[in-house]
Write an enzyme that holds these catalytic residues in place. Structure first.
Site, PDB file in Angstrom:
ATOM      1  CB  THR A 202    -100.641  21.484 -18.594  1.00 41.66           C
ATOM      2  OG1 THR A 202     -99.842  20.322 -18.454  1.00 41.66           O
ATOM      3  CG2 THR A 202    -102.314  21.268 -18.914  1.00 41.66           C
TER       4      THR A 202
ATOM      5  CG  ASP B  99     -66.899  50.071 -41.210  1.00 44.71           C
ATOM      6  OD1 ASP B  99     -65.737  49.738 -40.922  1.00 44.71           O
ATOM      7  OD2 ASP B  99     -67.670  49.477 -42.107  1.00 44.71           O
TER       8      ASP B  99
ATOM      9  CB  ALA C  44     -92.647  11.368 -17.077  1.00 43.89           C
TER      10      ALA C  44
END
Ligand code: ATP
Length: 928
Positions: free
Chosen positions: A760, A349, A303
């Site tokens: 998910t 520049d 987890a």
């Protein structure tokens, strides 16, 4: 049967001669070419078929197997494999089918394969980027000078080389002028080597001493040369040792490095957690609980690790580079994607970046004439008129000046007939400043072809330190010579002691010089770019490298002022920078007044501001310069080494600097800058090599666009890290809480956790990576590139949301556990926990889109990917519950509509909580 062939070896020249032992003429003869006209197009085609493309095979690229293997050496996957093995052993001991282990293995393999495809796509994309930034070469073919892609070169091609060019094939020099090459890529020798077309060397001369040859991959530091290609592709010296890969670098970004570190910490931490849970559990309940403890701790380990995160980071960075390229910014070094958003100062520049680089001469001043010129673009047509608006007679003075314009010039004016519009299109090959001079002279009919009888015999090339260049041409009688010099007015004027009036040189008075300087300043102050011209007759050709002595006692011819209008989009881009807390500075080689005039028009400096010149900067100490850079926005007449000092001073003050550059000598400053930016069109190969990013359109506005993309990328990365890690913290707390609260068993199996982390969480996270820019993205100050990923309250957010997430789920868990106390069906309450965790994440994904705006205040369709991902993931989650085979596989329980409704209700609370937090911040902390 004999097939006709277009190219056969008998008609092809050999390329394996000892070229350094042969003269230029002999080499050209053996290669069946022509030093002035080059190869004919037919010959080029034949040779391209026979010799192939002039490319190096990339031996160092990782093979398919290498990429695949790398997928499985990722520490998170290694940990998952370990978890699978332990889980298999546990299941087999209890005579259970090792479902979890098989599922984890399948996910590991799937993840590996996905990672493989992602990475090989990324490698292909990098290879495509490399092709985009591949150098071009100037060649002579069929008598015409043209620019081609380096890969199209064939043996026998005549290459024209000048300072800043990276040499694209091996070649024998035919002509050299003051020509020096840096060969460190090949020989390791860092000092530049002078080359000489006239040398013929002994057979065993070492590679580093072959001064009559040039080699692929080396760089021209100074001068100019013509060379004939002797070998191409893998036949070249560098091809033979197959060493140089000028690939777009794919080093990991700071964030990727920090993610790897984070991965290691999480894996280490979760291992420690496993050990802790098992040891404490065994001490408390004895060995009989070992199997169950191991199961709990393995779930926690799975987890805590965000398995989907590395893939999402890689994809986001890849998308970032693609978006940037659509906005004309080519990223060469991946870290730039993410750090661009942190830029605090852009040093740009002027010529070509802030201005259009489409020069048109508007004013001409000679010894006694002064007039204006009309006309547009490079078409050599226009009229000359004086102050009283009368057209003028072209005097000898003017002719001489225009002769100098054409002779002291390396550009080519080209015309092509456009069959559609039935008009002639005029373009230039080379420097636009020089192109404008060719157009000017063309307006009175002086073209390069007309001056062919005055061939160039020597030259002192332009360099941005000297700010001038000279060429020596032979007179028609070939007995005497003339030197023509052009450059910044000051640098030419100080070297003149006479002035050309009517048809002859006259003494130059200091009043005349003073008047010229005043004219120069007046033209500069209205934003014109001014160049001065001079000449002197010579009896002999001066030696190469004697420019300082030779460019003296010159005769002043006059000056021209050309308009280089600011780019239209730049003014708005500068304003956007201001709003975004980014300062814009102009660093130019041009005159301070021209610089200030343009800077004023673009809003970079106010008319009352002061500028600093290279000369002033030179005498400043480092401390003084550090003070000066705080206030001064315009730096004029600077040389490349001043640029380096300016970047260093800014960095010392804590600025994060993006700097542009195009010349050879700009490379150190580009490397020093936090983001070195090279010009795609006008930039030299050397500057491109040194850069992090290339502007394909040379445009300042592109830097600002890329910076905006950089900010969006960084915001999105933070957004999905917040989203993913917040959820992981919640999951761990829920798993740990179950045994603590005396509920039997682990609420989530490793398989279910993996499903959550990869599917998910993963799909919405990918969609969050595509979140469009927040409206305030360019109206807030930049963030420090060194800040931690958890900075600005993010760490606290993740812990806070993790806890809320856990509290909600734990409440549901306890409730559903006791819901039907007669029937403690473990699968039901666990499925309700599993479903709530997944669905709550959907609410989180929708709410996390903005830190400030409520979801209802945002256009729901502005990120269709997220809507799609949330819908798909919800449907998939329901399938796991309502399709029997999936239900059996994932150990879920068939939930009744009421049970599902309760899960949905609890999940929505998560969304509501985050929205309430936003309102709280808005009302009480006054953040909007
Ligand atoms: P930026 O640094 O913004 O690109 P720049 O083109 O003026 O501006 P340099 O190329 O270093 O900078 O040129 C410096 C000066 O040298 C110019 O202002 C001009 O006076 C002179 N110069 C530029 N191009 C040439 C050239 N081809 N020949 C001779 N002198 C030149």
């Amino acid at each position: 049967m004999n097939f006709p062939t277009t190219s056969n070896s008998a008609t092809m020249p050999r390329t394996d001669e000892l070229w350094h032992t042969l003269s230029g003429e002999k080499t050209t003869e053996l290669l069946k070419s022509d030093r002035d006209r080059g190869l004919s197009i037919d010959r080029v085609y034949e040779r391209q078929l026979y010799f192939g493309s002039n490319e190096l095979k990339e031996t160092a690229r990782r093979g398919a197997l290498g990429i695949l293997w790398d997928q499985f050496t990722n520490i998170m996957l290694v940990m998952l494999i370990a978890v699978a093995i332990v889980s298999a052993i546990l299941d087999l001991r209890q005579n259970n089918f090792p479902k979890d282990a098989i599922a984890i293995f399948s996910i590991v393999i799937l993840n590996g394969i996905l990672g493989y495809f992602q990475e090989s796509r990324a490698e292909k994309a990098l290879a495509a980027l490399k092709r985009l930034s591949s150098p071009h070469v100037r060649v002579v073919r069929d008598g015409a000078t043209q620019e081609i892609e380096a890969k199209e070169l064939v043996p026998g091609d005549i290459m024209l080389l000048e300072a800043g060019v990276q040499i694209a094939a091996d070649g024998r020099l035919l002509e050299t002028r003051n020509f020096q090459i840096a060969e460190s890529t090949l020989t390791g020798e860092t000092t530049a080597i002078a080359k000489d077309a006239g040398a013929v060397l002994i057979e065993n001369a070492p590679l580093g001493d072959r001064t009559n040859l040039v080699f692929q991959g080396t760089e021209v530091v100074q001068g100019r040369a013509k060379a004939i290609v002797t070998r191409t592709g893998m036949e070249t010296e560098i091809g033979r040792i197959a060493a140089m890969i000028q690939a777009v670098e794919s080093e990991p970004t700071p964030l990727q490095q920090r993610m790897t570190q984070l991965g290691n910490v999480l894996v280490g931490g979760s291992m420690a957690l496993v050990a802790l849970v098992v040891i404490v559990g065994v001490l408390r309940s004895g060995w009989s609980a070992f199997a169950e403890l191991l199961e709990i701790s393995l779930s926690m380990a799975v987890a805590v690790v965000p398995e989907g995160l590395p893939a999402v980071v890689t994809v986001t960075l890849a998308i970032g580079t693609q978006k940037m390229i659509r906005r004309q910014a080519l990223i060469r070094k991946l870290p730039a994607v993410e750090t661009l958003g942190s830029v605090t100062t852009i040093c740009s520049d002027k010529t070509g970046t802030l201005t259009q680089n489409k020069m048109v001469v508007q004013k001409v001043y000679t010894g006694s004439d002064r007039f204006s010129v009309t006309g547009e673009g490079y078409e050599p047509s226009g009229t000359f008129y004086c102050q009283d608006n009368n057209q003028i007679e072209i005097s000898l003075e003017v002719r001489k000046l225009f002769q100098a314009c054409v002779l002291c010039n390396d550009a080519l004016l080209q015309s092509t007939h456009n069959p559609v519009t039935k008009t002639t299109d005029w373009t230039i090959l080379g420097d636009p400043t020089e192109g404008a001079l060719l157009t000017l002279a063309g307006k009175i009919g002086i073209f390069k072809e007309e001056l062919k009888q005055m061939p160039r015999v020597e030259e002192f090339p332009f360099d941005s330190e000297r700010k001038r260049m000279s060429v020596i041409v032979a007179d028609e009688n070939r007995l005497s010579y003339q030197m023509f010099t052009k450059g910044s007015t000051e640098s030419i004027l100080e070297r003149c002691d006479r002035i050309f009036i009517k048809d002859s040189p006259e003494p130059f008075t200091s009043t005349q010089k003073q008047e010229i300087l005043e004219t120069n300043n007046h033209l500069a102050s209205i934003g014109l770019r001014v160049l001065g011209f001079a000449y002197k007759p010579l009896k002999e050709i001066p030696l190469a490298s004697t420019e300082d002595e030779s460019e003296r006692d010159l005769i002043w011819l006059g000056l021209v002022g050309m308009l280089d209008a600011p780019r239209i989009e730049v003014k708005e881009a500068v304003q956007r920078c201001k709003r975004a807390g980014i300062r814009t500075m102009m660093i130019t080689g041009d005159h301070p007044l021209t610089a200030m005039a343009i800077a004023g028009k673009l809003g970079i400096a106010a008319l009352t501001d002061s500028s600093l010149t290279g000369q002033e900067l030179e005498v400043m100490s480092t401390a003084e310069l550090e003070q000066a850079v705080e206030k001064v926005n315009v730096y004029a007449r600077v040389s490349p080494e001043h640029k380096l000092r300016i970047v260093q001073a800014l960095q010392k003050r804590g600025e994060f600097v993006a700097m542009t550059g195009d010349g050879v000598n700009d490379a150190p400053a580009l490397k020093q800058a936090d983001i070195g930016i090279a010009m795609g069109i006008t930039g030299t190969d050397v500057s491109k090599e040194a850069s992090d990013m290339i502007l394909l359109d040379d445009n300042f506005a592109t830097i600002v666009a890329a910076t905006e993309e950089g900010r969006v990328v960084y915001d999105n990365i933070r957004r999905f890290i917040k989203y993913i890690l917040g959820s992981n913290i919640g999951e761990v707390l829920v798993i740990a809480a179950a045994p603590l609260l005396g509920l039997g068993g682990v609420p989530l199996s490793p398989l279910q956790i993996l499903w959550m982390n990869l599917v998910t969480d993963g799909l919405p996270a990918l969609a969050l990576a595509l979140e469009p820019a927040e409206p305030n993205v360019m109206s807030r100050p930049p963030h420090s590139p060194k800040e931690s990923i958890f900075a600005r309250g993010m760490g606290w957010y993740m812990v806070r949301i993790g806890i809320i997430f856990a509290l909600l789920t734990i409440t549901l868990m306890v409730w559903s556990y006791n819901y039907d106390s007669a029937d403690h069906n473990p699968d039901r309450w666990k499925t309700m926990v599993f479903t709530t965790l997944c669905l709550a994440q959907m609410g989180h994904a929708l709410a996390v889109r903005s830190d400030i705006k409520l979801t209802i205040e945002m256009n729901p369709f502005s990120n269709l990917y997220l809507l799609g991902a949330v819908t798909l993931t919800t449907v998939l989650q329901l399938l796991l519950i309502y399709v029997e085979p999936l239900r059996n596989f994932f150990d879920t329980h068939l939930l009744s509509p009421t049970e599902l409704g309760i899960c949905i209700g609890f999940s929505m609370l998560m969304f509501v909580w985050i929205e309430m937090e936003k309102l709280f911040q808005r009302w009480f902390l006054n953040r909007s």
